[in-house]
Design a protein around this motif. Structure first.
Motif, short mmCIF file in Angstrom:
data_model
loop_
_atom_site.label_atom_id
_atom_site.label_comp_id
_atom_site.label_asym_id
_atom_site.label_seq_id
_atom_site.Cartn_x
_atom_site.Cartn_y
_atom_site.Cartn_z
N TRP A 50 13.42 -0.73 -6.63
CA TRP A 50 12.64 -0.38 -7.82
C TRP A 50 12.92 1.03 -8.30
CZ3 TRP A 50 7.49 -2.47 -5.37
CH2 TRP A 50 7.54 -3.88 -5.34
N GLY A 51 13.78 1.75 -7.58
CA GLY A 51 14.17 3.08 -8.05
C GLY A 51 13.48 4.24 -7.38
N PHE A 52 12.64 4.00 -6.36
CA PHE A 52 12.03 5.11 -5.64
C PHE A 52 13.06 5.76 -4.72
CE2 PHE A 52 8.26 2.61 -6.75
CZ PHE A 52 7.41 3.60 -7.19
N THR A 53 12.93 7.07 -4.58
CA THR A 53 13.87 7.81 -3.73
C THR A 53 13.24 8.28 -2.42
OG1 THR A 53 13.31 9.91 -4.83
CG2 THR A 53 15.16 8.63 -5.74
N ALA A 54 11.90 8.27 -2.36
CA ALA A 54 11.21 8.71 -1.15
C ALA A 54 9.84 8.06 -1.08
CB ALA A 54 11.08 10.24 -1.15
N PHE A 55 9.20 8.15 0.11
CA PHE A 55 7.85 7.61 0.25
C PHE A 55 7.04 8.52 1.18
CE2 PHE A 55 9.83 6.10 4.04
CZ PHE A 55 8.82 5.95 4.99
N ALA A 56 5.72 8.43 1.04
CA ALA A 56 4.80 9.12 1.94
C ALA A 56 3.79 8.08 2.43
CB ALA A 56 4.09 10.26 1.21
N HIS A 57 3.69 7.90 3.74
CA HIS A 57 2.83 6.86 4.30
C HIS A 57 1.44 7.44 4.55
CE1 HIS A 57 2.22 3.50 7.52
NE2 HIS A 57 1.49 3.33 6.44
N LEU A 58 0.47 6.99 3.81
CA LEU A 58 -0.90 7.50 3.89
C LEU A 58 -1.79 6.53 4.65
CD1 LEU A 58 -2.92 9.69 3.04
CD2 LEU A 58 -3.25 8.44 0.89
N LYS A 59 -2.29 6.99 5.82
CA LYS A 59 -3.21 6.19 6.63
C LYS A 59 -4.59 6.82 6.58
CE LYS A 59 0.57 5.15 9.86
NZ LYS A 59 1.02 5.23 11.26
N ALA A 60 -5.58 6.06 7.07
CA ALA A 60 -6.95 6.54 7.05
C ALA A 60 -7.11 7.82 7.86
CB ALA A 60 -7.90 5.46 7.56
N ASP A 61 -6.33 7.97 8.94
CA ASP A 61 -6.48 9.14 9.80
C ASP A 61 -5.49 10.26 9.46
OD1 ASP A 61 -4.17 7.91 10.59
OD2 ASP A 61 -4.67 7.80 12.73
N THR A 62 -4.78 10.12 8.34
CA THR A 62 -3.82 11.17 7.94
C THR A 62 -4.58 12.40 7.48
OG1 THR A 62 -2.20 9.51 7.26
CG2 THR A 62 -1.90 11.75 6.43
N GLU A 63 -4.23 13.54 8.04
CA GLU A 63 -4.84 14.79 7.63
C GLU A 63 -3.85 15.57 6.77
OE1 GLU A 63 -6.22 16.97 10.97
OE2 GLU A 63 -7.63 15.42 11.62
N GLY A 64 -4.35 16.22 5.72
CA GLY A 64 -3.48 16.95 4.83
C GLY A 64 -2.57 16.02 4.07
N LEU A 65 -1.44 16.55 3.61
CA LEU A 65 -0.47 15.73 2.90
C LEU A 65 0.41 14.98 3.87
CD1 LEU A 65 0.80 17.97 -0.05
CD2 LEU A 65 -0.68 15.98 -0.18
N PRO A 66 0.63 13.68 3.64
CA PRO A 66 1.55 12.94 4.51
C PRO A 66 2.98 13.41 4.31
CG PRO A 66 0.92 11.58 2.64
CD PRO A 66 0.09 12.83 2.56
N GLU A 67 3.80 13.22 5.33
CA GLU A 67 5.20 13.65 5.25
C GLU A 67 5.96 12.82 4.22
OE1 GLU A 67 9.18 13.88 8.16
OE2 GLU A 67 7.26 13.08 8.90
N GLY A 97 2.76 -6.54 3.63
CA GLY A 97 3.94 -7.20 4.17
C GLY A 97 4.62 -6.38 5.25
N LYS A 98 5.84 -6.78 5.57
CA LYS A 98 6.61 -6.07 6.58
C LYS A 98 7.04 -4.71 6.04
CE LYS A 98 8.33 -10.18 8.96
NZ LYS A 98 9.54 -10.94 9.42
N PHE A 99 6.90 -3.70 6.91
CA PHE A 99 7.13 -2.33 6.47
C PHE A 99 8.56 -2.14 5.97
CE2 PHE A 99 7.61 2.30 7.12
CZ PHE A 99 6.49 2.73 6.42
N GLY A 100 9.55 -2.58 6.74
CA GLY A 100 10.94 -2.41 6.36
C GLY A 100 11.28 -3.13 5.07
N ALA A 101 10.73 -4.35 4.90
CA ALA A 101 10.99 -5.11 3.67
C ALA A 101 10.40 -4.41 2.46
CB ALA A 101 10.43 -6.53 3.81
N GLN A 102 9.22 -3.80 2.65
CA GLN A 102 8.61 -3.10 1.52
C GLN A 102 9.40 -1.86 1.14
OE1 GLN A 102 4.46 -2.00 1.91
NE2 GLN A 102 4.23 -1.90 -0.31
N LEU A 103 9.92 -1.16 2.15
CA LEU A 103 10.76 0.00 1.84
C LEU A 103 12.00 -0.42 1.07
CD1 LEU A 103 10.60 2.18 5.09
CD2 LEU A 103 9.19 2.32 3.04
N GLY A 104 12.56 -1.58 1.42
CA GLY A 104 13.71 -2.09 0.69
C GLY A 104 13.39 -2.39 -0.76
N ARG A 105 12.18 -2.94 -0.98
CA ARG A 105 11.78 -3.22 -2.36
C ARG A 105 11.59 -1.93 -3.14
NH1 ARG A 105 8.61 -7.05 0.37
NH2 ARG A 105 6.72 -5.77 0.16
#
Length: 420
Positions: A397-414, A385-393
């Motif tokens: 749901w009680g999450f305080t942070a997120f890390a966006h993991l893409k196929a080309d992400t090297e190491g740990l995502p921010e 879905g839409k990125f902003g809407a998913q962050l709102g969900r």
């Protein structure tokens, strides 16, 4: 098909359970510091034990369980006792006494017991009262002195303060005092239970209501006037003078009772000097259970008109299982009530690993595993879905942070914070 829970029971959402888990963990930590050990007892108990005349009004609220192997249709006029052999426990004290009787050889003396678990009462559901609810009890078995009462009160008020309920008031009385009060008023012993039940309603019905109900029980007005005068004179008594005041006011009150209450008063006065807790002697405090034999107590908090904890001494209840009396005293926190008074969810990081569909699952789980290494709660969540809407969900749901993991992400995502 109706999928709603049974009346008087509830489904609990994750955010609610998180608060409950936080409260229980906090209480548990306090009780463990006092040396109380967690035990568990079954939900089902023998119906004869549950209905043995010691549970007060709660014995009318037992959920009874049919015997196994009954026919679908039973003969008319069959007695209930022939159909039922088990019941759901209505408190944790009666099961504890059976537990101690069966296991005393393996337990230390004195034994400090801590229990947490569901109980059931078939009563009319209303706010703050449920047919299934959790109790949180500590009991000190094998200690005959008022060390038991004092320690239970100190541990419980400390636990309540730890979960954010400071400013409590401990109300103290004694079943032996109430018996002496009834005897001094000239009431026969068979009338005492009715008197205690009526006195327990004083805050709700006032003295006019008490007088009317006692008149219906055959107590004449002059005796009620005498009781009122005695009780009124004992309200707000100076704790330092409690023993002398009781000895002078209630003829026939045993010296042992006076001494015990005086010791409790001294200890609670000292405790009040170390933390925000107050106490008072309440001559109308009764407690509903029929098994209490000595001091009884309740804890009040200004945020509610109902007590949030209560207990007392029950030196004769264990003897029903063991064949000999064992000194015992317990305190139960009204877990559901205190949770209702706490509206702040526990704080703590919860991280969502938002992964795109083309990221290999082995990479997703490896990243989540590494992020958990410092003890943080981490959950992989598929991006959709839409990125902003998913962050709102995620925030909902009680999450305080997120890390966006893409196929080309090297190491740990921010790791990025979510908006509060």
């Amino acid at each position: 098909m109706d999928n709603s829970p049974a009346r008087g029971t509830r489904d609990l959402l994750p955010a609610t359970v998180a608060v409950r888990d936080h409260v229980l963990a906090t209480i548990t930590a306090v009780y463990h510091r006092y040396g109380y050990q967690r035990i568990e007892t079954p939900a089902l108990e023998d119906i004869q034990r549950l209905s043995g005349g010691q549970g007060g009004e709660n014995e009318k609220l037992i959920y009874r369980v049919l015997r196994r192997g009954l026919d679908e249709v039973v003969p008319a006029g069959t007695d209930l006792k022939d159909l039922v052999d088990l019941g759901l426990r209505y408190d944790l004290t009666v099961p504890l006494t059976r537990f101690y009787g069966n296991n005393q050889a393996s337990l230390p003396t004195p034994f400090r017991s801590f229990q947490f678990g569901p109980v059931w009462r078939a009563e009319r559901p209303q706010k703050g009262r449920y047919r299934q609810f959790n109790q949180c009890d500590i009991d000190l078995i094998g200690e005959e002195s008022v060390l038991a009462e004092v320690e239970l009160i100190e541990a419980t008020t400390e636990a309540l303060a730890a979960v954010g309920l400071a400013g409590t008031t401990v109300r103290v009385s004694d079943r032996r005092f109430l018996a002496a009060l009834a005897g001094a008023a000239g009431l026969p012993e068979e009338a005492w239970t009715g008197l205690f039940i009526t006195l327990d309603k004083l805050d709700k019905v006032g003295w006019d209501g008490v007088r009317a109900e006692l008149a219906g029980r055959g107590v004449d007005g002059a005796r009620v006037d005498g009781l009122q005068a005695t009780i009124t004179g004992l309200r707000g008594v100076d704790p330092a003078k409690l023993g002398d005041t009781l000895a002078d006011t209630v003829p026939g009150l045993a010296d042992e009772v006076v001494a015990d209450l005086a010791q409790t008063a001294d200890a609670l006065a000292a405790l009040a000097g170390t933390r925000e807790v107050s106490w008072e002697f309440d001559p109308t405090l009764v407690r509903g259970m029929g098994y209490y034999t000595g001091q009884i107590f309740e804890v009040a908090h200004p945020a509610t008109s109902s007590s949030i904890a209560g207990g007392g001494r029950y030196d004769q209840l264990i003897g029903r299982s063991l064949g000999k009396d064992v000194p015992a005293c317990g305190f139960s926190i009204g877990f559901e009530r205190i949770v209702d008074l706490i509206d702040t969810a526990p704080t703590g990081a919860r991280v969502a690993v938002l992964f795109e569909a083309d990221v290999p699952l082995t990479r997703v789980t490896a990243v989540a595993r590494e992020l958990r290494a410092d003890g943080t709660s981490v959950s992989p969540v598929r991006r959709r879905g839409k990125f902003g809407a998913q962050l709102g969900r995620l925030t909902e749901w009680g999450f305080t942070a997120f890390a966006h993991l893409k196929a080309d992400t090297e190491g740990l995502p921010e790791r990025r914070p979510l908006a509060g």
